[in-house]
Scaffold this active site. Structure first.
Site, PDB file in Angstrom:
ATOM      1  N   TYR A 122      37.276 -63.888  -0.099  1.00 26.61           N
ATOM      2  CA  TYR A 122      38.310 -62.892  -0.400  1.00 26.61           C
ATOM      3  C   TYR A 122      38.513 -62.823  -1.908  1.00 26.61           C
ATOM      4  O   TYR A 122      38.955 -63.787  -2.523  1.00 26.61           O
ATOM      5  CB  TYR A 122      39.618 -63.308   0.294  1.00 26.61           C
ATOM      6  CG  TYR A 122      40.745 -62.292   0.232  1.00 26.61           C
ATOM      7  CD1 TYR A 122      40.550 -61.008  -0.264  1.00 26.61           C
ATOM      8  CD2 TYR A 122      42.017 -62.606   0.693  1.00 26.61           C
ATOM      9  CE1 TYR A 122      41.574 -60.082  -0.299  1.00 26.61           C
ATOM     10  CE2 TYR A 122      43.057 -61.685   0.664  1.00 26.61           C
ATOM     11  CZ  TYR A 122      42.826 -60.428   0.159  1.00 26.61           C
ATOM     12  OH  TYR A 122      43.855 -59.511   0.119  1.00 26.61           O
ATOM     13  N   ASP A 145      37.347 -68.169  -7.735  1.00 28.45           N
ATOM     14  CA  ASP A 145      38.579 -67.467  -7.379  1.00 28.45           C
ATOM     15  C   ASP A 145      39.574 -68.523  -6.918  1.00 28.45           C
ATOM     16  O   ASP A 145      39.487 -69.047  -5.813  1.00 28.45           O
ATOM     17  CB  ASP A 145      38.288 -66.447  -6.267  1.00 28.45           C
ATOM     18  CG  ASP A 145      39.530 -65.661  -5.878  1.00 28.45           C
ATOM     19  OD1 ASP A 145      40.649 -66.172  -6.083  1.00 28.45           O
ATOM     20  OD2 ASP A 145      39.379 -64.548  -5.350  1.00 28.45           O
ATOM     21  N   LYS A 171      49.379 -66.165  -7.206  1.00 26.85           N
ATOM     22  CA  LYS A 171      50.321 -66.838  -6.290  1.00 26.85           C
ATOM     23  C   LYS A 171      51.223 -67.846  -7.008  1.00 26.85           C
ATOM     24  O   LYS A 171      52.237 -67.454  -7.566  1.00 26.85           O
ATOM     25  CB  LYS A 171      49.554 -67.475  -5.141  1.00 26.85           C
ATOM     26  CG  LYS A 171      48.639 -66.408  -4.460  1.00 26.85           C
ATOM     27  CD  LYS A 171      48.465 -66.604  -3.008  1.00 26.85           C
ATOM     28  CE  LYS A 171      47.443 -65.653  -2.440  1.00 26.85           C
ATOM     29  NZ  LYS A 171      47.898 -64.743  -1.440  1.00 26.85           N
TER      30      LYS A 171
HETATM   31  C1  LIG Z   1      41.338 -65.943  -2.762  1.00 30.52           C
HETATM   32  C2  LIG Z   1      42.142 -64.706  -3.030  1.00 30.52           C
HETATM   33  N1  LIG Z   1      41.796 -63.907  -4.052  1.00 30.52           N
HETATM   34  C3  LIG Z   1      42.486 -62.812  -4.344  1.00 30.52           C
HETATM   35  C4  LIG Z   1      43.599 -62.435  -3.620  1.00 30.52           C
HETATM   36  C5  LIG Z   1      44.343 -61.187  -3.962  1.00 30.52           C
HETATM   37  O1  LIG Z   1      45.573 -61.506  -4.553  1.00 30.52           O
HETATM   38  P1  LIG Z   1      46.774 -60.440  -4.530  1.00 30.52           P
HETATM   39  O2  LIG Z   1      47.248 -60.328  -3.128  1.00 30.52           O
HETATM   40  O3  LIG Z   1      47.783 -61.033  -5.478  1.00 30.52           O
HETATM   41  O4  LIG Z   1      46.208 -59.161  -5.063  1.00 30.52           O
HETATM   42  C6  LIG Z   1      44.008 -63.229  -2.555  1.00 30.52           C
HETATM   43  C7  LIG Z   1      45.201 -62.862  -1.764  1.00 30.52           C
HETATM   44  O5  LIG Z   1      45.564 -63.505  -0.807  1.00 30.52           O
HETATM   45  C8  LIG Z   1      43.256 -64.385  -2.239  1.00 30.52           C
HETATM   46  O6  LIG Z   1      43.583 -65.158  -1.181  1.00 30.52           O
END
Ligand SMILES: Cc1ncc(COP(=O)(O)O)c(C=O)c1O
Length: 431
Positions: free
Chosen positions: A141, A236, A264
């Site tokens: 993700y 990430d 987060k």
């Molecule tokens: C691993 C990861 N990257 C990126 C994101 C995207 O973050 P945002 O919801 O702040 O755009 C998330 C969201 O849960 C995530 O879990």
């Protein structure tokens, strides 16, 4: 154990939401629920029902809801003005704290969401290497950009490395710029790198992909492959940053990428995320430091917002205190072990997957090691989550997030509810 009730006010709000919001919600968790407030490890819905909260706002509330010290600092800062579109002391101090804590971070650029951070991190790799392709992992993700939404949750198994877009509206051309590999499969990554190394800018990976731990040697292998072939490695860490350890998953697993993204926890419950990395790479955000055609324009109205930065700084200060991570790991382990015991006693085949700060129960008999093997019986999982929600335990459809303020009593209540949920599922199955 009593089932929760819905008040008229909450029912009316849900009805209004159905009318004015597509799908009846903000696109996140169950739209049947309207949360009014939170305190510590608990939240309350508009009807007054109380929940032990493992949603944690999808992760940011790692020191609990409305932590008195975070509330205090936010109230002070908000009284001084909410945003300036200029450097502010809190944002500068937060960047310095990230540089101190996170191994790969020599410099930091703030944005407002993890999606933005990931999109910029991939662009940064492309700008630095002057190449277009990025390799990502199936099920990884990386936010909601066109690139991030390649093979995040494909409904059908494609042929690697061909990506499958997860959303309508993504230009066909994006598929040509993304290669997809199975998580934890270093051989496939190595052969893709060999074949495409002159077109690849880098590899982006969640060091702990959703709930799937990296196999021993996998992250080290990615580091070696990227170094040997002149590619950038992007971690990430939007989820794992400051969660697995103060220095994130890169500290926890002892592998340092070139760039990482954070989100987060660093915003303390406010919209804030970041790209952090080696200074020579981050220089692409600095017009004065690189050639005109290498400069990456990046502007955001709320980037480095003082309230978000102050809340994030205070959250990090609380996390840094002795005992915070011990508490998270103790609670998470107790829940994971307790869930395993309940499943075993009930004779239900399921895997408790993840690590103490975030995990879940997947109804599968397979060993979970990548996206495809992580797909369990979704209908049973949904029923289990709905049962838990109806009995005062709130979690997302795919994760328990553990905070530093969950208590032993929360663990007891949760395992009680889980044992009842498993019994109800088993009875329904037998009927
Ligand atoms: C691993 C990861 N990257 C990126 C994101 C995207 O973050 P945002 O919801 O702040 O755009 C998330 C969201 O849960 C995530 O879990």
């Amino acid at each position: 154990m009593t089932e929760q009730k819905r008040s008229e006010i909450e029912s009316e709000l849900v009805a209004t939401a159905r009318r004015v919001l597509p799908g009846g919600g903000f696109g996140n968790v169950s739209h049947e629920l309207v949360i009014a407030r939170g305190h510590g490890s608990h939240v309350w819905d508009v009807s007054g029902n109380e929940y032990v909260d493992y949603l944690l706002g999808s992760g940011p509330m790692i020191v609990g809801h409305a932590h008195p010290e975070v509330v205090d600092v936010v109230q002070q800062v908000v009284a001084e003005g909410t945003t300036f579109f200029a450097n502010n002391p809190y944002g500068i101090r937060l960047a310095a704290e990230i540089v101190d804590a996170v191994p790969c971070a020599e410099q930091v650029r703030f944005v407002s969401s993890g999606s933005e951070a990931d999109a910029y991190a991939m662009r940064l790799a492309r700008a630095y290497k002057k190449r277009d392709k990025i390799l990502k992992f199936e099920g990884g993700y990386h936010g909601m950009s066109d690139y991030g939404l390649m093979s995040l949750a494909p409904k059908r198994a494609g042929n690697f490395p061909q990506p499958i877009p997860d959303s309508a509206g993504i230009p066909r051309s994006v598929r040509d710029e993304v290669l997809v590999a199975p998580f934890n499969d270093l051989d496939t990554v190595a052969s893709l790198v060999r074949e495409h190394k002159d077109e690849l800018a880098g590899i982006i990976v969640e060091p702990f992909q959703r709930l799937v731990p990296p196999k021993p040697g996998f992250l080290e292998g990615l580091r070696k492959l990227t170094e040997q072939n002149g590619l950038l490695l992007i971690f990430d860490e939007v989820v794992t940053g400051f969660r697995f350890a103060y220095g994130g998953a890169q500290q926890y697993f002892g592998v340092t990428p070139d760039i990482c993204t954070l989100g987060k926890a660093i915003g303390g419950g406010f919209p804030l995320a970041a790209i952090a990395g080696r200074a020579d790479i981050m220089a692409h955000f600095d017009k004065g430091a690189v050639a005109e055609d290498a400069f990456m324009v990046q502007i955001g109205t709320l980037s480095g917002n003082p309230i978000a930065a102050a809340a994030g700084l205070k959250t990090l200060e609380i996390l840094k205190r002795p005992g915070a991570y011990e508490r998270i790991f103790k609670t998470g382990r107790a829940l994971m072990e307790g869930s395993r015991r309940i499943l075993k006693d009930a004779g239900v085949k399921a895997a408790v997957v993840g690590d103490a700060p975030m995990f879940d129960v997947i109804f599968t008999e397979r060993e979970v090691q990548d996206y495809r093997s992580s797909l369990g019986d979704e209908a049973t999982m949904k029923r289990c989550n709905a049962f838990l929600r109806a009995h005062g335990v709130l979690k997302s459809e795919s994760k328990y997030y553990i905070s530093a303020v969950h208590t032993d009593e929360d663990v007891r209540v949760t395992l009680d509810a889980f044992a009842n949920a498993i019994a109800a599922l088993r009875d329904a199955h037998a009927a």
